[in-house]
Each structure stands twice: as structure tokens, then as C-alpha cells.
Enzyme design. Structure first.
Site, PDB file in Angstrom:
ATOM      1  N   SER A 150       0.845  -1.198   0.000  1.00 28.89           N
ATOM      2  CA  SER A 150       0.000   0.000   0.000  1.00 28.89           C
ATOM      3  C   SER A 150       0.877   1.243   0.000  1.00 28.89           C
ATOM      4  O   SER A 150       1.994   1.228   0.528  1.00 28.89           O
ATOM      5  CB  SER A 150      -0.878   0.009   1.260  1.00 28.89           C
ATOM      6  OG  SER A 150      -1.483   1.274   1.429  1.00 28.89           O
ATOM      7  N   TYR A 163      -1.209  -0.737  10.396  1.00 31.14           N
ATOM      8  CA  TYR A 163      -1.456  -1.224   9.033  1.00 31.14           C
ATOM      9  C   TYR A 163      -0.338  -0.728   8.116  1.00 31.14           C
ATOM     10  O   TYR A 163       0.262  -1.490   7.357  1.00 31.14           O
ATOM     11  CB  TYR A 163      -2.814  -0.725   8.551  1.00 31.14           C
ATOM     12  CG  TYR A 163      -3.115  -1.001   7.102  1.00 31.14           C
ATOM     13  CD1 TYR A 163      -3.569  -2.259   6.701  1.00 31.14           C
ATOM     14  CD2 TYR A 163      -2.963  -0.013   6.124  1.00 31.14           C
ATOM     15  CE1 TYR A 163      -3.861  -2.520   5.367  1.00 31.14           C
ATOM     16  CE2 TYR A 163      -3.250  -0.265   4.795  1.00 31.14           C
ATOM     17  CZ  TYR A 163      -3.693  -1.521   4.421  1.00 31.14           C
ATOM     18  OH  TYR A 163      -3.970  -1.770   3.098  1.00 31.14           O
TER      19      TYR A 163
END
Length: 258
Positions: A150, A163
Site C-alpha cells: 500500500s 497497518y
């Protein structure tokens, strides 16, 4: 993508077998669809039987060959079953896309409970390694692994701190695995920007937040699952046969790195 796209996008994966984890919706489903339309025999998976069955039906309706298996990537038996069933059906693995991730908290790092930290590490990072342990003996010469990270891995945002940190770890994991699995298997990484999926709905469903995210991109739009699928298909294909250990940022020009 409609069925008639099959003829437009080539057949780079004809005769290839591709496993995609967490592939019944969002980016994972988009990747599965793209590889299938390009001729791959697909193995799709996610945690729920219903989701797996529904996704398989959609793909088969487009003329794609699909094996659908329930697999929670943090469950050792289910991981092993995913690989075993693939090899029983197809005899080999050519492409493995590791897409499973969880983000159960918006807490600051130092306020995140230990159990949540463990869960994120377990699913977002460790599961990729353990899955490849099972898959490695069956990967063909010239095979390809793509890990989905990501943009958050470059600069973990406060609301998604752990995350983001796990996604940073995937950049390092890509390098380490690429070195270890060379020369027979290439390992690369895709770092998506913001894509309106169920997974990212807490960000993209809010109009103000969405506009703010669009403004941060040079292209003034959020990404699509097709954008991510096209990039992943490129890295997984022989068109990228001299690329390994790299991270491809697909984020509309959002700031990532120099």
C-alpha cells in the site's frame, strides 16, 4: 470488465495457474478477473464459503476456469489445503498473488492492544511468508510472486499506523524473497493508492475525505481495481521477466518516494 475484453487484452497467462488470496471482492477480485481474462486457470480464496462461491460464479460467467477454496491465510491447515488442492487439480503453480490484509483499528500505535498488533502482523506480513513456504516446491521455473502492499507503507498515516507499518515491512519482504527465490521465481510488489473498495470504505465513502484524497493525486482521481489489476498482471507476466525485487507504486502520482 466485460467478456468481450478477453480478446482485447491478450493471453499472457494462457496455460498458467494463478493463486490469488483474498480474491472474492475489491482489488483481489479485480486481479483474479484480469489474470483469468488473460487465460490463467485461477485459484481464488477468501474466508467465507458464500463469498468464494459468488465470486467463482461471476468469473465462470466470463468463461474463466476457476477453482474456489475457502482459506483464512492465518490458518495453517487452510493455507496448506489451498496449495494442496491447487496442485491436485493443476499439478503446478505459476503465479501467486498475496493480497490478504486486515486493518481492524484506527488507534494510535501506542494505544493499539497487543492482540490487534499480533493479528495485523500475522495476516499482513507473516501469512505471505508461510504461504510461500507451502507453495515454493510447486512454483515453476519462470514463476512470479506479487505481494500487494500500500502507499500507506511509505508514510504510515496516524489512523492506520500499524497497518502502514506492516505494509512497509512488505517492501523489505519483497527484496528478501526476490533474492532468496531467484533465479527461478521473480518477486515484486504493488503499492496501491486509495481505491474505493469495501476494505477502504471508511475513507472513500465520506465525500470530504474522498475529495481530499483525490486532491492529493496528480491525476485528480482515486484508483480503480482495474488499475491495480493491470499493474499486477504486468509484474506477474513475462513482460516483466527482467524485473524482480521491485515495488511498483500505482497511486495516481500521490507522494511516495523520490
Amino acid at each position: 470488465m466485460e467478456n468481450n475484453n478477453k480478446s482485447k487484452i491478450g493471453q499472457r497467462f494462457h496455460g498458467k495457474v494463478a493463486i490469488i488470496t483474498a480474491s472474492t471482492q475489491g482489488i483481489g477480485f479485480g486481479i483474479a478477473q484480469r489474470l483469468g481474462l488473460e487465460g490463467a486457470s485461477l485459484v481464488i480464496s477468501s474466508r467465507k464459503q458464500k463469498n468464494v462461491d459468488e465470486a467463482a460464479e461471476k468469473l465462470r460467467a466470463q468463461g474463466i476456469e476457476v477453482l474456489a477454496i475457502v482459506c483464512h491465510v492465518s490458518n495453517p491447515q487452510q493455507r496448506k489445503n489451498l496449495i494442496d488442492k491447487t496442485v491436485q487439480r493443476y499439478g503446478k503453480i505459476d503465479v501467486l498473488v498475496s493480497n490478504a490484509a486486515t486493518n481492524p483499528t484506527v488507534d494510535n500505535l501506542l494505544q493499539t492492544p497487543d492482540s490487534v498488533l499480533d493479528k495485523q502482523w500475522e495476516i499482513n506480513v507473516k501469512a505471505s511468508i508461510l504461504l510461500l513456504k507451502d507453495a515454493a516446491p510447486h512454483l515453476q521455473k519462470g514463476s512470479s510472486v506479487v505481494i500487494i502492499s500500500s502507499i500507506a507503507g511509505f508514510n504510515p498515516p496516524a489512523a492506520m499506523a500499524m497497518y502502514g507499518v506492516t505494509k512497509t515491512a512488505l517492501f523489505g519482504l519483497t527484496k528478501a524473497l526476490a533474492s532468496e527465490m531467484a533465479p527461478n521465481t521473480r518477486v515484486n510488489c504493488v503499492a496501491p493508492g486509495f481505491v474505493p473498495t469495501h476494505f477502504a470504505s471508511f475513507l472513500t465513502n465520506n465525500d470530504d475525505t474522498r475529495k481530499e484524497l483525490e486532491e492529493k493525486t496528480m491525476l485528480k482521481r482515486l484508483g480503480t481495481t482495474e488499475d491495480m489489476a493491470a499493474a499486477t498482471a504486468f509484474l506477474a507476466s513475462d513482460d516483466a521477466s527482467y524485473i524482480t525485487g521491485e515495488t511498483l507504486v500505482v497511486a495516481g502520482g500521490m507522494p511516495s518516494r523520490l
